[in-house]
Design a protein around this motif. Structure first.
Motif, PDB file in Angstrom:
ATOM      1  N   UNK A  99      11.056   9.066  20.661  1.00  0.00           N
ATOM      2  CA  UNK A  99      10.769   8.496  21.827  1.00  0.00           C
ATOM      3  C   UNK A  99       9.534   9.141  22.356  1.00  0.00           C
ATOM      4  N   UNK A 100       8.721   8.100  22.701  1.00  0.00           N
ATOM      5  CA  UNK A 100       7.332   8.532  23.365  1.00  0.00           C
ATOM      6  C   UNK A 100       7.616   8.865  24.870  1.00  0.00           C
ATOM      7  N   UNK A 101       7.111   9.881  25.321  1.00  0.00           N
ATOM      8  CA  UNK A 101       7.311  10.102  26.896  1.00  0.00           C
ATOM      9  C   UNK A 101       7.111   8.885  27.631  1.00  0.00           C
ATOM     10  N   UNK A 102       6.058   8.089  27.330  1.00  0.00           N
ATOM     11  CA  UNK A 102       5.839   7.081  28.060  1.00  0.00           C
ATOM     12  C   UNK A 102       7.141   6.046  28.310  1.00  0.00           C
ATOM     13  N   UNK A 103       7.992   6.196  27.336  1.00  0.00           N
ATOM     14  CA  UNK A 103       9.130   5.217  27.533  1.00  0.00           C
ATOM     15  C   UNK A 103       9.970   5.622  28.825  1.00  0.00           C
ATOM     16  N   UNK A 104      10.717   6.636  28.678  1.00  0.00           N
ATOM     17  CA  UNK A 104      11.589   7.167  29.792  1.00  0.00           C
ATOM     18  C   UNK A 104      10.824   6.892  31.159  1.00  0.00           C
ATOM     19  N   UNK A 105       9.340   7.806  31.024  1.00  0.00           N
ATOM     20  CA  UNK A 105       8.704   7.913  32.302  1.00  0.00           C
ATOM     21  C   UNK A 105       8.425   6.498  32.912  1.00  0.00           C
ATOM     22  N   UNK A 106       8.095   5.497  31.919  1.00  0.00           N
ATOM     23  CA  UNK A 106       7.881   4.267  32.514  1.00  0.00           C
ATOM     24  C   UNK A 106       8.966   3.584  33.146  1.00  0.00           C
ATOM     25  N   UNK A 107      10.138   3.992  32.531  1.00  0.00           N
ATOM     26  CA  UNK A 107      11.550   3.608  33.326  1.00  0.00           C
ATOM     27  C   UNK A 107      11.766   4.037  34.541  1.00  0.00           C
ATOM     28  N   UNK A 108      11.439   5.100  34.816  1.00  0.00           N
ATOM     29  CA  UNK A 108      11.434   5.967  36.002  1.00  0.00           C
ATOM     30  C   UNK A 108      10.474   5.331  36.940  1.00  0.00           C
ATOM     31  N   UNK A 109       9.339   5.009  36.551  1.00  0.00           N
ATOM     32  CA  UNK A 109       8.378   4.152  37.243  1.00  0.00           C
ATOM     33  C   UNK A 109       8.909   2.885  37.794  1.00  0.00           C
ATOM     34  N   UNK A 110       9.657   2.185  36.972  1.00  0.00           N
ATOM     35  CA  UNK A 110       9.909   0.871  37.101  1.00  0.00           C
ATOM     36  C   UNK A 110      11.504   0.929  38.106  1.00  0.00           C
ATOM     37  N   UNK A 111      11.787   2.235  38.628  1.00  0.00           N
ATOM     38  CA  UNK A 111      12.746   2.386  39.386  1.00  0.00           C
ATOM     39  C   UNK A 111      14.236   2.467  38.868  1.00  0.00           C
ATOM     40  N   UNK A 112      14.441   2.537  37.665  1.00  0.00           N
ATOM     41  CA  UNK A 112      15.520   2.994  36.902  1.00  0.00           C
ATOM     42  C   UNK A 112      15.959   4.224  37.353  1.00  0.00           C
ATOM     43  N   UNK A 113      17.274   4.442  37.569  1.00  0.00           N
ATOM     44  CA  UNK A 113      17.755   5.611  37.769  1.00  0.00           C
ATOM     45  C   UNK A 113      18.026   6.560  36.670  1.00  0.00           C
ATOM     46  N   UNK A 114      17.969   7.817  36.868  1.00  0.00           N
ATOM     47  CA  UNK A 114      17.981   8.733  35.721  1.00  0.00           C
ATOM     48  C   UNK A 114      19.391   8.565  34.839  1.00  0.00           C
ATOM     49  N   UNK A 115      20.342   8.314  35.739  1.00  0.00           N
ATOM     50  CA  UNK A 115      21.561   8.148  34.802  1.00  0.00           C
ATOM     51  C   UNK A 115      21.707   6.713  34.052  1.00  0.00           C
ATOM     52  N   UNK A 116      20.869   5.727  34.400  1.00  0.00           N
ATOM     53  CA  UNK A 116      20.795   4.505  33.636  1.00  0.00           C
ATOM     54  C   UNK A 116      19.960   4.709  32.456  1.00  0.00           C
ATOM     55  N   UNK A 117      18.900   5.557  32.531  1.00  0.00           N
ATOM     56  CA  UNK A 117      17.987   5.816  31.304  1.00  0.00           C
ATOM     57  C   UNK A 117      18.815   6.656  30.428  1.00  0.00           C
ATOM     58  N   UNK A 118      19.524   7.606  30.883  1.00  0.00           N
ATOM     59  CA  UNK A 118      20.429   8.636  29.981  1.00  0.00           C
ATOM     60  C   UNK A 118      21.370   7.902  29.168  1.00  0.00           C
ATOM     61  N   UNK A 119      22.155   6.760  29.957  1.00  0.00           N
ATOM     62  CA  UNK A 119      22.925   5.884  29.414  1.00  0.00           C
ATOM     63  C   UNK A 119      22.355   4.840  28.188  1.00  0.00           C
TER      64      UNK A 119
END
Length: 81
Positions: A28-48
């Motif tokens: 998983x490239x770091x840009x994937x979850x970092x981009x999700x955070x930038x798109x205002x996803x909550x950490x719990x949503x990303x971890x799910x």
């Protein structure tokens, strides 16, 4: 909150995802979850969506994305060491 050291969670290797910084132990490239955070996803949503990640991985990815982006592509070899 304890300090998260991004180098504990991020790896840069030429033979892994074309040399892009990835979360250690994954492809998983770091840009994937970092981009999700930038798109205002909550950490719990990303971890799910990525159950193989820990909160430390997520925070490390964010810090790693910043560090690798701030350093520029020419300095990626320094980041790998």
């Amino acid at each position: 909150m304890n300090r998260v050291y991004w180098r504990d969670h991020v790896v840069v290797s030429d033979d892994l995802h074309h040399g892009d910084p990835c979360i250690k132990g994954t492809r998983i490239p770091v840009r994937t979850p970092a981009g999700s955070l930038a798109a205002e996803m909550k950490p719990a949503e990303i971890l799910k969506e990525y159950p193989q990640l820990s909160l430390g991985d997520l925070l490390g990815a964010l810090a790693g994305a910043y560090s690798c982006g701030a350093a520029g592509a020419a300095d990626r070899e320094d980041l790998a060491s």
